[in-house]
Design a protein around this motif. Structure first.
Motif, PDB file in Angstrom:
ATOM      1  N   LYS A   9      73.437 -12.032 -14.041  1.00 17.43           N
ATOM      2  CA  LYS A   9      73.450 -12.909 -12.870  1.00 17.43           C
ATOM      3  C   LYS A   9      73.517 -14.395 -13.207  1.00 17.43           C
ATOM      4  CE  LYS A   9      71.760 -12.215  -8.939  1.00 17.43           C
ATOM      5  NZ  LYS A   9      73.075 -11.893  -8.347  1.00 17.43           N
ATOM      6  N   PRO A  10      72.866 -14.851 -14.284  1.00 18.58           N
ATOM      7  CA  PRO A  10      72.962 -16.293 -14.560  1.00 18.58           C
ATOM      8  C   PRO A  10      74.378 -16.799 -14.773  1.00 18.58           C
ATOM      9  CG  PRO A  10      71.147 -15.329 -15.790  1.00 18.58           C
ATOM     10  CD  PRO A  10      71.907 -14.187 -15.188  1.00 18.58           C
ATOM     11  N   TRP A  11      75.332 -15.896 -14.980  1.00 14.45           N
ATOM     12  CA  TRP A  11      76.717 -16.304 -15.216  1.00 14.45           C
ATOM     13  C   TRP A  11      77.599 -16.094 -13.984  1.00 14.45           C
ATOM     14  CZ3 TRP A  11      73.946 -13.936 -19.211  1.00 14.45           C
ATOM     15  CH2 TRP A  11      73.879 -14.624 -20.417  1.00 14.45           C
ATOM     16  N   GLN A  61      71.721 -21.554  -3.934  1.00 14.14           N
ATOM     17  CA  GLN A  61      70.671 -21.282  -2.945  1.00 14.14           C
ATOM     18  C   GLN A  61      69.862 -20.041  -3.291  1.00 14.14           C
ATOM     19  OE1 GLN A  61      72.944 -21.107   0.700  1.00 14.14           O
ATOM     20  NE2 GLN A  61      72.755 -23.314   1.064  1.00 14.14           N
ATOM     21  N   ALA A  62      70.500 -19.069  -3.924  1.00 14.89           N
ATOM     22  CA  ALA A  62      69.815 -17.819  -4.268  1.00 14.89           C
ATOM     23  C   ALA A  62      68.750 -18.024  -5.330  1.00 14.89           C
ATOM     24  CB  ALA A  62      70.829 -16.780  -4.745  1.00 14.89           C
ATOM     25  N   THR A  63      68.851 -19.101  -6.090  1.00 11.10           N
ATOM     26  CA  THR A  63      67.876 -19.333  -7.160  1.00 11.10           C
ATOM     27  C   THR A  63      66.640 -20.067  -6.677  1.00 11.10           C
ATOM     28  OG1 THR A  63      68.890 -21.448  -7.768  1.00 11.10           O
ATOM     29  CG2 THR A  63      69.714 -19.460  -8.853  1.00 11.10           C
ATOM     30  N   ALA A  64      66.720 -20.662  -5.484  1.00 11.11           N
ATOM     31  CA  ALA A  64      65.566 -21.387  -4.951  1.00 11.11           C
ATOM     32  C   ALA A  64      64.608 -20.406  -4.302  1.00 11.11           C
ATOM     33  CB  ALA A  64      66.033 -22.419  -3.928  1.00 11.11           C
ATOM     34  N   LYS A  65      63.318 -20.505  -4.633  1.00  6.44           N
ATOM     35  CA  LYS A  65      62.317 -19.620  -4.049  1.00  6.44           C
ATOM     36  C   LYS A  65      62.095 -20.003  -2.597  1.00  6.44           C
ATOM     37  CE  LYS A  65      57.657 -17.837  -4.839  1.00  6.44           C
ATOM     38  NZ  LYS A  65      56.452 -17.920  -5.703  1.00  6.44           N
ATOM     39  N   HIS A  77      72.611 -21.070 -16.529  1.00  4.14           N
ATOM     40  CA  HIS A  77      71.722 -21.016 -15.373  1.00  4.14           C
ATOM     41  C   HIS A  77      72.147 -21.999 -14.296  1.00  4.14           C
ATOM     42  CE1 HIS A  77      68.884 -18.357 -17.316  1.00  4.14           C
ATOM     43  NE2 HIS A  77      68.917 -19.117 -18.384  1.00  4.14           N
ATOM     44  N   PRO A  78      71.943 -21.642 -13.012  1.00  2.00           N
ATOM     45  CA  PRO A  78      72.105 -22.627 -11.949  1.00  2.00           C
ATOM     46  C   PRO A  78      71.103 -23.764 -12.159  1.00  2.00           C
ATOM     47  CG  PRO A  78      72.023 -20.384 -11.080  1.00  2.00           C
ATOM     48  CD  PRO A  78      71.593 -20.316 -12.523  1.00  2.00           C
ATOM     49  N   SER A  91      80.188 -31.753 -17.342  1.00  6.45           N
ATOM     50  CA  SER A  91      79.181 -30.979 -18.081  1.00  6.45           C
ATOM     51  C   SER A  91      77.781 -31.428 -17.714  1.00  6.45           C
ATOM     52  CB  SER A  91      79.389 -31.178 -19.584  1.00  6.45           C
ATOM     53  OG  SER A  91      78.339 -30.612 -20.333  1.00  6.45           O
ATOM     54  N   ILE A  92      76.864 -30.474 -17.557  1.00  9.06           N
ATOM     55  CA  ILE A  92      75.460 -30.849 -17.539  1.00  9.06           C
ATOM     56  C   ILE A  92      75.045 -31.113 -18.988  1.00  9.06           C
ATOM     57  CG2 ILE A  92      74.974 -29.466 -15.487  1.00  9.06           C
ATOM     58  CD1 ILE A  92      73.387 -27.571 -17.413  1.00  9.06           C
ATOM     59  N   MET A  93      73.976 -31.883 -19.161  1.00 10.43           N
ATOM     60  CA  MET A  93      73.504 -32.229 -20.494  1.00 10.43           C
ATOM     61  C   MET A  93      71.982 -32.124 -20.506  1.00 10.43           C
ATOM     62  SD  MET A  93      74.747 -33.256 -23.475  1.00 10.43           S
ATOM     63  CE  MET A  93      76.351 -33.883 -22.980  1.00 10.43           C
TER      64      MET A  93
END
Length: 512
Positions: free
Chosen positions: A126-128, A390-394, A84-85, A7-9
């Motif tokens: 998309k976030p999912w 990678q798609a979330t990085a500008k 979110h990624p 899990s992220i926290m």
């Protein structure tokens, strides 16, 4: 059995989903299993569980970015999903489950299809994307409620996963400690509201009381329990001014411990929980456990969990709040008596442990999907998950400026926006889509999009009324600053919002 929970926290912030996952981990340990909770930050609520001592059967392992691999072998790997990624934790959980031939489970709080059907903040799916990618590899999906299980079955259809639901427990050990410390005050009636504030949490209902409950709470002490460390000062100022107007003593408590929270509940006369969407809804259950009447918006999931023990108001008619609150406060002894006649032991940790034990028993007869997962299948899913990140990085060029690909995409969106502006129906739909976008500040960088949003006056007015702090969000955009005065003048004429509130926030934000 050795169980790994991945899990992220969030750092320094409360998350109901992570709290639920921590409870599940404690339950596994209580049953004698070896449990490792693998995460990137120490949970803010870790001290709330100091009485849950399972020795070396439970371990917290911190990681910087999930590149390391906890020592196995593992029999069961659980993903605690997030919206979110980055989604590297999904990929690493899959890697470890396949390498160890372990079952892969997901603790599902609410699936995207459920949110999309019932909540404004779920229109963008998309976030999912990572949930869909990992779905075919899941052995088990454990939901918080029956309604959640039903939507999970729909969302993960044809994945071959098995579906269950178990309501998460409350921390009854902390509640018992708090009960001994609670001292009720006779000077004012105490009302508790557990909520969050801000654009991303508008659906939590933090601003609802400003418009609808002032007279009903006159003479009360209203305490907001807020899960974040800080909040917008303009919101606190608005509530303090509102409190002075209606003789309501307003307080804000941030990131309280479980003992502090339950102490406040035991000292309270009423809880208000005005969220417009929940996957489970901890606060109403905790209120009932403490014998406190609770007014909520009428959500099916709250009826499933608590039945007629809660006091329901319609989301579509928020003006009902004031008379409902007044009725509860006027008939408080009777309301409290109704609640306290029930047995709430099933909400505690021991009852939850028994249900988790039953779940693991039912799952024991099934072999892990990892036994038959090919290397090609694994690599294909991992490739998809990497692409999501990678798609979330500008993208940027070598000079640090946006890449050619990014500039082409940006110009295409502007062209599309210009086309939509010429068609009234499309213009309205596009404006509503912008208002509900999860990353509104980025969209507002473009004048064409900002203009479309402001042309959709009805949706804009609704957004401002639901969350006055939304104005501050708009003011972060130079394009919005240029257009906002005209819109405010129009809203002022229609008396759609509080003129003084808008003017103060507008000027304060502009100066800052």
């Amino acid at each position: 059995m050795k169980i790994l929970i991945c899990s992220i926290m969030p750092q320094g912030a409360y998350s109901g989903g992570r709290y639920h996952a921590w409870m599940m981990a404690q339950a596994f340990a209580a049953l004698g299993h070896q449990v490792t909770f693998w995460t990137n930050n120490t949970p803010i609520f870790i001290d709330d569980f100091e009485d849950f001592d399972f020795g070396d059967r439970f371990a917290l392992r911190l990681t910087r970015d999930f590149s390391d691999t906890p020592d196995g072998p593992w029999d069961f790997v659980w993903i605690i999903p997030h919206k979110h990624p980055p989604v590297k934790v999904f990929r690493r959980a899959l890697d470890i489950s396949v390498a160890n031939k372990a079952k892969l489970g997901m603790l599902s709080f609410e699936t995207p299809n459920w949110i999309a059907k019932t909540a404004e903040h779920g229109t963008n799916q998309k976030p999912w994307d990572a949930w869909k990618a990992i779905g075919p590899h899941l052995d088990v999906v454990l939901a918080s409620t029956l309604e959640g299980e039903t939507h999970a079955e729909e969302y993960f259809a044809d994945t071959g996963a098995r579906f269950h639901h178990i309501n998460p427990p409350i921390n009854d050990l902390a509640a018992a400690e708090a009960k001994a410390l609670a001292v009720k005050s006779d000077d004012r009636r105490s009302v508790i509201c557990i909520t969050r504030f801000g654009g991303a949490f508008g659906y939590k209902g933090g601003m609802e009381l400003l418009d609808h409950a002032g007279p009903a709470l006159s003479g009360c002490r209203l305490t907001f329990i807020v899960g974040t460390a800080t909040m917008d000062e303009s919101i606190a100022s608005a509530y303090h001014a509102w409190g002075e107007e209606h003789d309501v003593e307003v307080h804000f408590q941030h990131r309280v411990t479980d003992v502090e929270k339950f102490k406040l509940l035991y000292e309270a006369d009423l809880m208000l929980f005005l969220s417009r969407f929940e996957g489970f809804g901890y606060p109403p259950v905790e209120a009932l456990y403490c014998g406190v009447p609770c007014v909520v918006y009428d959500l099916p999931v709250l009826r499933e969990v608590s039945g007629d023990k809660l006091i329901y108001a319609s989301m579509d008619e928020p003006e009902e709040l004031a008379p409902i609150i007044s009725d509860v406060l006027d008939n408080l002894p009777a309301r409290q008596s109704e609640i306290r006649q029930h047995d709430y032991s099933s909400l505690g940790f021991d009852a939850y442990v028994r249900l988790i034990d039953d779940l693991l028993g039912r799952e024991a007869e099934y072999a892990p999907k990892a036994n038959v997962t090919s290397e090609d299948e694994l690599q294909a899913t991992c490739k998809t998950l990497v692409a999501i990140d990678q798609a979330t990085a500008k993208p940027v060029g070598r000079s640090g400026t946006p890449s050619l690909k990014h500039r082409i995409k940006q110009n295409f969106v502007r062209l599309l926006a210009g086309t939509f502006r010429r068609v009234p129906v499309l213009r309205k739909l596009f404006g509503q889509a912008i208002l509900s976008h999860h990353n509104l500040s980025l969209l507002l960088e473009d004048r064409a999009m900002a203009t479309l949003m402001f042309e959709n006056r009805k949706a804009l007015t609704l957004a401002i009324r639901r969350n006055p702090g939304f104005l501050k969000h708009l003011m972060l955009s130079p394009q919005a600053q240029e257009l906002l005065p005209e819109v405010l003048a129009s809203l002022r004429e229609k008396e759609a919002v509080s003129v003084s509130q808008i003017a103060e926030e507008f000027q304060e934000t502009k100066n800052s």
